[in-house]
Design an enzyme around this catalytic site. Sequence first.
Site, mmCIF file in Angstrom:
data_model
loop_
_atom_site.group_PDB
_atom_site.id
_atom_site.type_symbol
_atom_site.label_atom_id
_atom_site.label_comp_id
_atom_site.label_asym_id
_atom_site.label_seq_id
_atom_site.Cartn_x
_atom_site.Cartn_y
_atom_site.Cartn_z
ATOM 1 C CD GLU A 78 -2.956 -1.693 0.420
ATOM 2 O OE1 GLU A 78 -2.678 -0.297 -1.057
ATOM 3 O OE2 GLU A 78 -3.877 -2.258 0.829
ATOM 4 N N GLY A 79 2.044 1.401 -0.797
ATOM 5 C CA GLY A 79 2.917 1.992 -0.298
ATOM 6 C C GLY A 79 3.554 2.123 0.234
#
Length: 603
Positions: A412-413
């Site tokens: 998610e980054g």
Amino acid sequence: MSNPAQILDVSALPPGGGFLLAPVGQERIRTPDDFTEDQRAFFRTAEQFAEERVLANAARIEKKDYPFVRQLLREAGELGLLGLDVPEAYGGLGQDETSSMLVTEAMARLGAWSVTFGAQVGIGSLPIVYFGTEAQKRRYLPKLVSGEWVAAYALSESSSGSDALGARTKAVLTPDRKHFVLNGSKQWITNAGFADVFIVFAKIDGDKFSAFIVEKGTPGFSLGAEEHKMGIRGSSTCPLIFEDAKIPAENLLGEPGKGHRIAFNILNIGRLKLGAGCVAGCRGVLQLAVEYGRDRRAFGQPITGFGLVREKLARMAALVYAGEAMSYRTTGLIDERMARSGAAHGTPAFDQAVIAAVEEYNIEASILKVWGSEALSQAADEALQIHGGYGFVEEYAIERVYRDNRVNRIFEGTNEINRMLIPGTLLKRAAKGQFPLPQLARTVGEAAARGELPRPGPGPLARERRLAELNKHLMVYALQAAVETFGPALSEKQEVLGALADVAIEAYAVDSAVARALQSARDGRVEPVAEACVKLYAVEAHERAYAQAKRALRATVTDVAACREHLGRLRKLFDEDPADLTALREIIVTKTLEAGKYPLGWA
């Protein structure tokens, strides 16, 4: 903060990053006390499913029994748990973001299942929910909601993980304009081994970053071998390979060249849910630590009688309290923004309003992702330490939790990327006149020069309210110094931005925890365990915020005399009054041991 009325109309809904603007407690925030009976019912249903069907079969899931995992998804679909974010017209339940987050929390009991479930209901389905055509929604959503089909999301590549726009997968429209031909590969794709529908990002003609819906069985589309991972072993992770794969033109998702809007907004939702899931994970490891610690004896007594063990347990509980406060404050802001839009669920206007709300609070989403993943890493590490050597063997659940949680700081980054986004987004909005950073900085700078400190009035948690305001001052002061020194080049100063992000994260955590506790006060008194959690977290978080603000300034101001002047002003924003942290920990840990788990549960 000083003269907030000059900076923000506090009667309006706060903007993203608005926690820096209004005094703590002036904005009423969503807390677990506000959950409706329907929201609690969704949580209880999901929690029972996770306990009886997921955890009870953890060994089977961990051994990659994918037919069984698909069966679990179908069972979750029958309970309505796959469709909270999907409009009723396509078989979903059309619920609010808070309800969806609560189900995400309940499903966080087993890492591999949590990832599988999250890919299905979040990044795998939501691109179609919010960006799909009517035909796409009708074809795919009912089967995804029921669990008949499984979804996956394919953004990362071997050479472009965090740099998503650097993707090399290419799409070319055929001369008859009926198909796109995809060539390239994707890496680290959750659910890939048994998914039916893939959201795939590629560049049309090599430059227009776009999204496509790709079905299993498409000629030219194949899977690589399963990855054998350190953690979340029961989830499927495979590369995707495209060799002249022909995708129907109508499977283009959204507009050509606008894939970044899909990718980043869906990731923001994923970050929110990941943060909430990590808070649930902290609750879970606290319970594991308590259960083990009460039974394990050393030197003639349970190890929970030892001060250093009690310190660990108290800190875990304080983390949960602050994490819950941030999580549901943020979903409450999104839900309130949606309510004020007036758009009916399932309409194009609603879809646009959701994306606008998520974009508005992307700072808070990144904060939750970073804070939650690092809080769970800290809690899992301490819980394993309490288990001693037994924590290092597979017989005890904490061994799996310890391995599983590590990936949260990567997907998610990465946390590094999200740290860049927090101050970076504030600066971009300030440059566009969308966030009053110059006015705020001027107010804080003048106050710091005069030695004027925030002085909240009488009432409960007076010192903690002051600490919340001091943290904001620290953030704004250090950020403005960096802006004045580097100007536009600040975007390249990652060490400075990372330190500033850490100050902002602690500012949001303390502000949220204090606001939650103040709202729960009855007759001017805060519940003792909640009060102790806030006090313990606030003091230690303020010390971390001050240390990171100093780090940012030292990396910003190289002139020795000027740096000393800045640090002198910064010191005035640090509250170093003593606090009896041991007494606070005893209040928390006594109730935790009595409850056998996190003592402030609401379910």
